[in-house]
Design a protein around this motif. Structure first.
Motif, short mmCIF file in Angstrom:
data_model
loop_
_atom_site.label_atom_id
_atom_site.label_comp_id
_atom_site.label_asym_id
_atom_site.label_seq_id
_atom_site.Cartn_x
_atom_site.Cartn_y
_atom_site.Cartn_z
N UNK A 1 42.13 31.38 45.17
CA UNK A 1 42.95 32.51 45.31
C UNK A 1 41.78 33.77 45.56
N UNK A 2 41.97 34.57 45.95
CA UNK A 2 40.79 36.06 46.06
C UNK A 2 40.25 36.65 45.70
N UNK A 3 39.23 36.77 45.05
CA UNK A 3 39.05 37.04 44.23
C UNK A 3 39.21 38.42 43.43
N UNK A 4 39.92 39.10 44.12
CA UNK A 4 40.50 40.35 43.45
C UNK A 4 41.88 40.31 43.25
N UNK B 1 31.97 38.88 48.86
CA UNK B 1 33.40 38.29 48.87
C UNK B 1 33.55 36.80 48.83
N UNK B 2 32.41 36.25 50.22
CA UNK B 2 32.20 34.88 50.07
C UNK B 2 31.92 34.11 49.01
N UNK B 3 30.75 34.48 48.18
CA UNK B 3 31.01 34.06 47.06
C UNK B 3 32.03 33.87 45.83
N UNK C 1 34.71 47.48 41.01
CA UNK C 1 33.34 46.10 41.47
C UNK C 1 33.55 45.10 40.40
N UNK C 2 33.25 44.43 41.16
CA UNK C 2 33.53 43.17 40.13
C UNK C 2 32.68 42.85 39.43
N UNK C 3 31.27 43.43 39.90
CA UNK C 3 29.91 43.18 39.20
C UNK C 3 29.58 44.26 37.71
N UNK C 4 30.58 45.33 37.35
CA UNK C 4 31.06 46.46 35.90
C UNK C 4 32.06 44.61 35.14
N UNK C 5 32.94 44.34 35.86
CA UNK C 5 33.96 44.00 35.16
C UNK C 5 33.91 42.06 34.76
#
Length: 280
Positions: free
Chosen positions: A51-54, A40-42, A60-64
């Motif tokens: 803004x929030x990474x989402x 979350x922090x990174x 999942x972030x690692x895939x996108x």
């Protein structure tokens, strides 16, 4: 991309949590120590930025994430790991982006999502007494003499058995944190119980900062159950809690946990809360 993803996974899942649990001096303060908190922090700071990474990348972030986003995340994680960037400040920035106050960060380690009422409910059981960090919580047991271990007096065979289990834990390849958590379980005699929060309070007071969620994770991955009795750990409100990787009364192994506790003399009421405040 695969190389970048592997580096990112290693940083936020293994390297940063390991440094945090060891209280490595590269950071003056480690406000978090769980992998999803580091992610979350990174990601909020390196990918989301304002803004929030989402709001920028699908989970999942690692895939996108793109290559550039992965590289930015890796770069910031490396700076945290080497002390070039202040983790506490980055955490504050992440919380601000999400409209959260600082104290919310301390709730990230709860063993399971709970209501506001549950958070203010007693967070100790009959076995571990409350730590100074929870002065406003009314203990279920006020007579500390009543909760002294009885295994060496009434059950010498149990003492020998627990010594053997402690040795099994010590000889295992588990992490130091998991060894410490499982070893604490061996102090809880049959018929008594603790909670995830009580154990985390106890460990925070006596060794290093931890949280109920981390304790719950160690319970979930206990390879020595039921001899090392993770079934003696209940939720903060006195309900069953988790067992075998599943949570609550509807969990896959809930009945097995009930059976183990019932055989030891622990009873629950019609609301699913433990009846006795403590048992000798």
């Amino acid at each position: 991309m695969d190389v970048l993803r592997a580096r990112w996974n290693n940083l936020y899942k293994d390297r940063l949590p390991s440094l945090a649990k060891a209280r490595d001096p590269v950071q003056k303060r480690w406000p978090v120590y769980l992998d999803h908190c580091f992610a979350r922090i990174v990601l909020d700071n390196a990918v989301g930025k304002n803004r929030p990474w989402t709001a920028v990348v699908k989970a999942p972030a690692v895939k996108h994430m793109t290559s550039a986003q992965l590289e930015a995340a890796i770069e910031l994680a490396e700076k945290i790991a080497t002390g070039q960037d202040d983790l506490a400040e980055l955490n504050e920035q992440s919380l601000r982006l999400r409209g959260k106050k600082r104290k919310v960060a301390s709730m990230e380690g709860s063993a399971a999502s709970s209501t506001k009422k549950q958070r203010t409910a007693p967070t100790i059981s009959a076995y571990f007494v409350p730590s100074p960090s929870t002065p406003n919580v009314k203990p279920w047991v006020t007579d500390t003499a009543a909760v002294e271990p009885v295994a060496d007096v009434e059950r010498p065979d149990l003492q020998i058995t627990m010594a053997a289990q402690i040795q099994r834990i010590a000889d295992s390849s588990l992490t130091p944190f998991r060894k410490q958590t499982l070893t604490l379980l061996c102090e809880i005699p049959p018929g008594r119980y603790s909670t995830y929060q009580a154990m985390s309070d106890h460990m925070t007071k006596t060794s290093h900062k931890t949280c109920a969620r981390a304790v719950g994770s160690a319970m979930r991955n206990n390879p020595f159950a039921p001899e090392v009795p993770c079934h003696r750990i209940l939720a903060a409100d006195g309900s069953l809690g988790g067992f075998g990787g599943h949570w609550g009364e509807n969990g896959k192994f809930a009945q097995k946990k009930h059976d183990l506790l019932h055989d030891e003399g622990v009873r629950f009421d019609s609301q699913g809360r433990v009846k006795d405040k403590w048992r000798a």
